[in-house]
Design a protein around this motif. Structure first.
Motif, PDB file in Angstrom:
ATOM      1  N   GLU A 233       0.834  -1.209   0.000  1.00 56.50           N
ATOM      2  CA  GLU A 233       0.000   0.000   0.000  1.00 56.50           C
ATOM      3  C   GLU A 233       0.873   1.266   0.000  1.00 56.50           C
ATOM      4  O   GLU A 233       0.611   2.214  -0.741  1.00 56.50           O
ATOM      5  N   ALA A 234       1.905   1.246   0.827  1.00 54.61           N
ATOM      6  CA  ALA A 234       2.794   2.415   0.913  1.00 54.61           C
ATOM      7  C   ALA A 234       3.449   2.688  -0.429  1.00 54.61           C
ATOM      8  O   ALA A 234       3.593   3.845  -0.856  1.00 54.61           O
ATOM      9  N   GLU A 235       3.830   1.614  -1.105  1.00 49.70           N
ATOM     10  CA  GLU A 235       4.467   1.782  -2.409  1.00 49.70           C
ATOM     11  C   GLU A 235       3.471   2.304  -3.441  1.00 49.70           C
ATOM     12  O   GLU A 235       3.759   3.228  -4.197  1.00 49.70           O
ATOM     13  N   GLN A 236       2.281   1.712  -3.418  1.00 48.49           N
ATOM     14  CA  GLN A 236       1.239   2.131  -4.354  1.00 48.49           C
ATOM     15  C   GLN A 236       0.898   3.611  -4.180  1.00 48.49           C
ATOM     16  O   GLN A 236       0.676   4.320  -5.151  1.00 48.49           O
ATOM     17  N   LEU A 237       0.864   4.055  -2.942  1.00 53.25           N
ATOM     18  CA  LEU A 237       0.530   5.453  -2.659  1.00 53.25           C
ATOM     19  C   LEU A 237       1.757   6.359  -2.755  1.00 53.25           C
ATOM     20  O   LEU A 237       1.701   7.534  -2.418  1.00 53.25           O
ATOM     21  N   GLN A 238       2.863   5.781  -3.203  1.00 50.84           N
ATOM     22  CA  GLN A 238       4.107   6.514  -3.454  1.00 50.84           C
ATOM     23  C   GLN A 238       4.683   7.240  -2.240  1.00 50.84           C
ATOM     24  O   GLN A 238       5.197   8.347  -2.343  1.00 50.84           O
ATOM     25  N   HIS A 239       4.590   6.582  -1.111  1.00 53.77           N
ATOM     26  CA  HIS A 239       5.275   7.094   0.075  1.00 53.77           C
ATOM     27  C   HIS A 239       6.739   6.664   0.013  1.00 53.77           C
ATOM     28  O   HIS A 239       7.039   5.572  -0.465  1.00 53.77           O
ATOM     29  N   HIS A 240       7.602   7.497   0.548  1.00 55.17           N
ATOM     30  CA  HIS A 240       9.022   7.132   0.584  1.00 55.17           C
ATOM     31  C   HIS A 240       9.471   6.745   1.983  1.00 55.17           C
ATOM     32  O   HIS A 240      10.555   6.222   2.160  1.00 55.17           O
ATOM     33  N   THR A 241       8.624   7.082   2.953  1.00 55.95           N
ATOM     34  CA  THR A 241       8.995   6.874   4.357  1.00 55.95           C
ATOM     35  C   THR A 241       7.900   6.108   5.085  1.00 55.95           C
ATOM     36  O   THR A 241       6.715   6.363   4.869  1.00 55.95           O
ATOM     37  N   LEU A 242       8.329   5.194   5.955  1.00 57.22           N
ATOM     38  CA  LEU A 242       7.401   4.534   6.885  1.00 57.22           C
ATOM     39  C   LEU A 242       7.636   5.135   8.260  1.00 57.22           C
ATOM     40  O   LEU A 242       8.796   5.285   8.667  1.00 57.22           O
ATOM     41  N   LEU A 243       6.582   5.492   8.960  1.00 53.67           N
ATOM     42  CA  LEU A 243       6.724   6.006  10.322  1.00 53.67           C
ATOM     43  C   LEU A 243       5.871   5.155  11.250  1.00 53.67           C
ATOM     44  O   LEU A 243       4.727   4.844  10.941  1.00 53.67           O
ATOM     45  N   THR A 244       6.470   4.768  12.366  1.00 56.19           N
ATOM     46  CA  THR A 244       5.670   3.991  13.308  1.00 56.19           C
ATOM     47  C   THR A 244       6.094   4.235  14.750  1.00 56.19           C
ATOM     48  O   THR A 244       6.994   5.048  15.009  1.00 56.19           O
ATOM     49  N   PHE A 245       5.445   3.549  15.665  1.00 54.40           N
ATOM     50  CA  PHE A 245       5.568   3.818  17.100  1.00 54.40           C
ATOM     51  C   PHE A 245       5.937   2.545  17.851  1.00 54.40           C
ATOM     52  O   PHE A 245       5.515   1.465  17.472  1.00 54.40           O
ATOM     53  N   GLY A 246       6.679   2.716  18.947  1.00 54.02           N
ATOM     54  CA  GLY A 246       6.961   1.534  19.753  1.00 54.02           C
ATOM     55  C   GLY A 246       7.791   1.846  20.978  1.00 54.02           C
ATOM     56  O   GLY A 246       8.363   2.928  21.120  1.00 54.02           O
ATOM     57  N   GLY A 247       7.849   0.878  21.878  1.00 61.27           N
ATOM     58  CA  GLY A 247       8.738   0.974  23.021  1.00 61.27           C
ATOM     59  C   GLY A 247      10.163   0.660  22.582  1.00 61.27           C
ATOM     60  O   GLY A 247      10.409   0.266  21.436  1.00 61.27           O
ATOM     61  N   ALA A 248      11.103   0.830  23.499  1.00 56.83           N
ATOM     62  CA  ALA A 248      12.526   0.711  23.158  1.00 56.83           C
ATOM     63  C   ALA A 248      12.952  -0.718  22.817  1.00 56.83           C
ATOM     64  O   ALA A 248      14.022  -0.919  22.259  1.00 56.83           O
ATOM     65  N   TYR A 249      12.101  -1.708  23.122  1.00 54.86           N
ATOM     66  CA  TYR A 249      12.458  -3.110  22.818  1.00 54.86           C
ATOM     67  C   TYR A 249      11.523  -3.728  21.778  1.00 54.86           C
ATOM     68  O   TYR A 249      11.522  -4.943  21.579  1.00 54.86           O
ATOM     69  N   SER A 250      10.771  -2.878  21.116  1.00 49.81           N
ATOM     70  CA  SER A 250       9.679  -3.339  20.260  1.00 49.81           C
ATOM     71  C   SER A 250      10.128  -4.204  19.080  1.00 49.81           C
ATOM     72  O   SER A 250      10.975  -3.805  18.275  1.00 49.81           O
ATOM     73  N   ASN A 251       9.488  -5.366  18.959  1.00 45.44           N
ATOM     74  CA  ASN A 251       9.725  -6.212  17.779  1.00 45.44           C
ATOM     75  C   ASN A 251       9.240  -5.518  16.514  1.00 45.44           C
ATOM     76  O   ASN A 251       9.827  -5.688  15.444  1.00 45.44           O
ATOM     77  N   HIS A 252       8.174  -4.765  16.647  1.00 42.13           N
ATOM     78  CA  HIS A 252       7.608  -4.073  15.481  1.00 42.13           C
ATOM     79  C   HIS A 252       8.541  -2.963  14.982  1.00 42.13           C
ATOM     80  O   HIS A 252       8.674  -2.754  13.775  1.00 42.13           O
ATOM     81  N   ILE A 253       9.184  -2.274  15.900  1.00 45.71           N
ATOM     82  CA  ILE A 253      10.172  -1.250  15.495  1.00 45.71           C
ATOM     83  C   ILE A 253      11.316  -1.913  14.720  1.00 45.71           C
ATOM     84  O   ILE A 253      11.703  -1.462  13.633  1.00 45.71           O
ATOM     85  N   ALA A 254      11.831  -3.021  15.275  1.00 42.65           N
ATOM     86  CA  ALA A 254      12.933  -3.723  14.605  1.00 42.65           C
ATOM     87  C   ALA A 254      12.510  -4.225  13.230  1.00 42.65           C
ATOM     88  O   ALA A 254      13.246  -4.089  12.241  1.00 42.65           O
ATOM     89  N   ALA A 255      11.304  -4.793  13.162  1.00 40.74           N
ATOM     90  CA  ALA A 255      10.826  -5.351  11.892  1.00 40.74           C
ATOM     91  C   ALA A 255      10.601  -4.256  10.851  1.00 40.74           C
ATOM     92  O   ALA A 255      10.935  -4.428   9.670  1.00 40.74           O
ATOM     93  N   THR A 256      10.046  -3.125  11.288  1.00 36.25           N
ATOM     94  CA  THR A 256       9.785  -2.030  10.342  1.00 36.25           C
ATOM     95  C   THR A 256      11.103  -1.458   9.811  1.00 36.25           C
ATOM     96  O   THR A 256      11.225  -1.159   8.612  1.00 36.25           O
ATOM     97  N   ALA A 257      12.076  -1.344  10.698  1.00 39.47           N
ATOM     98  CA  ALA A 257      13.391  -0.846  10.266  1.00 39.47           C
ATOM     99  C   ALA A 257      13.998  -1.782   9.222  1.00 39.47           C
ATOM    100  O   ALA A 257      14.498  -1.336   8.176  1.00 39.47           O
ATOM    101  N   ALA A 258      13.926  -3.080   9.486  1.00 38.87           N
ATOM    102  CA  ALA A 258      14.497  -4.056   8.548  1.00 38.87           C
ATOM    103  C   ALA A 258      13.728  -4.081   7.228  1.00 38.87           C
ATOM    104  O   ALA A 258      14.319  -4.189   6.153  1.00 38.87           O
ATOM    105  N   ALA A 259      12.406  -3.978   7.325  1.00 43.35           N
ATOM    106  CA  ALA A 259      11.584  -3.980   6.108  1.00 43.35           C
ATOM    107  C   ALA A 259      11.858  -2.746   5.259  1.00 43.35           C
ATOM    108  O   ALA A 259      11.923  -2.823   4.032  1.00 43.35           O
TER     109      ALA A 259
END
Ligand SMILES: *Cc1c(COP(=O)(O)O)cnc(C)c1O
Length: 299
Positions: free
Chosen positions: A46-72
């Protein structure tokens, strides 16, 4: 990609005549592990289709989701911004070190400010600051995440009666329930204290995605061990025994608590004789390094 389904054998299982398999979603991707990959998949499209260049998200300092989003972001060519709850602590913990090594830009916000993470005004402010990023909510749970998680069940090529999953926001289990469309029994193990709110949350996530209400699922709230990311000696002892018996790593925030709870339910005779149970290993192992550093315990 198909992930392995491993059968666990043990005298307790034999005694209660329960057959148990673990679905190794933790092996989906080395850095975008388990359910976080499922949740990101359609959001990245979806982000690509809508031509976003940046993903922004939220999390605690140990968040699996933060790590996964960074890697993705690194893997699929997006810049990434992580809005992190609380103050900066140097040196960075292993999760945030990993995130920044993937190119993620971190913005720390106070706990009070962090509570506004879903407020339109705060989101607008962030959107302007970071040039209209594609925003993923905390934990990555939204409708497209639920859609991605419906695919967890697609390659379970055995007959089974129950499927178990650890829950934080409930997005993953909502996808599993929606994907099963009324088949089987689903057990959601809350990783949070006071997880009863998840009942309504999961139901709403399912309804939003599928316009259906299902009743073939149950929320289990007895195995939070004092709260989110809290541990107790008996949990760590269980995890160590599990890991040495099966050579399958767990982490204490989600999968360790689910497995502890699952074995406890088996011991209590929760499952009828002859039951066939699948437990989802949702991944999250990146968090273990931080746990070890913080608590000085081997997990
Ligand atoms: C994030 C996470 C969960 C919880 O998923 P929700 O969709 O938020 O319920 C479960 N297990 C692991 C390992 C996770 O990282």
């Amino acid at each position: 990609m198909e992930t392995p389904l491993q059968q666990l054998k043990d005298s307790l299982l034999q005694e209660h005549q329960v057959a148990l398999w673990i679905k190794r979603e933790d092996l989906l991707h080395p850095d975008i592990s388990g359910n976080k990959w499922r949740k990101l998949k359609y959001n990245l499209q979806e982000a690509e289709q809508l031509q976003h260049h940046t993903l922004l998200t939220f999390g605690g300092a140990y968040s699996n989701h933060i790590a996964a989003t960074a890697a993705a972001g690194k893997a699929f060519g997006f810049k990434t911004v992580g809005v992190i709850r609380g103050e900066e602590h140097l040196p960075l913990n292993p999760t945030l070190r990993f995130a920044t090594s993937c190119g993620m830009q971190l913005q720390y916000v106070s706990r009070e400010k962090y509570r506004q993470k879903d407020d339109p005004a705060f989101l607008q402010e962030l959107s302007e600051q970071y040039y209209q990023p594609y925003v993923l909510p905390e934990g990555g749970t939204n409708n497209l995440a639920v859609k991605g998680c419906t695919e967890i069940i697609e390659d379970i090529a055995i007959d089974y009666d129950y499927i178990c999953c650890a829950s934080g926001t409930g997005g993953t289990v909502a996808g599993i329930i929606a994907g099963l469309a009324g088949e089987k029994q689903v057990l959601a193990f809350s990783a949070l204290k006071g997880g009863d709110f998840l009942q309504k949350e999961i139901q709403q996530l399912i309804y939003k995605y599928s316009v259906q209400t299902y009743h073939n699922w149950q929320l289990i709230t007895d195995y939070h061990f004092g709260g989110y990311a809290k541990v107790k000696p008996e949990l760590l002892t269980f995890m160590q025994a599990f890991q040495s018996q099966y050579h399958i790593p767990l982490e204490p925030v989600y999968t360790g608590k689910m497995m502890y709870g699952l074995f406890d339910l088996i011991r209590q005779g929760y499952f009828p004789k002859g039951s066939r149970v699948v437990a989802i290993h949702t991944g999250g192992l990146q968090g273990n390094a931080g746990f070890k550093e913080r608590l000085g315990v081997e997990v």
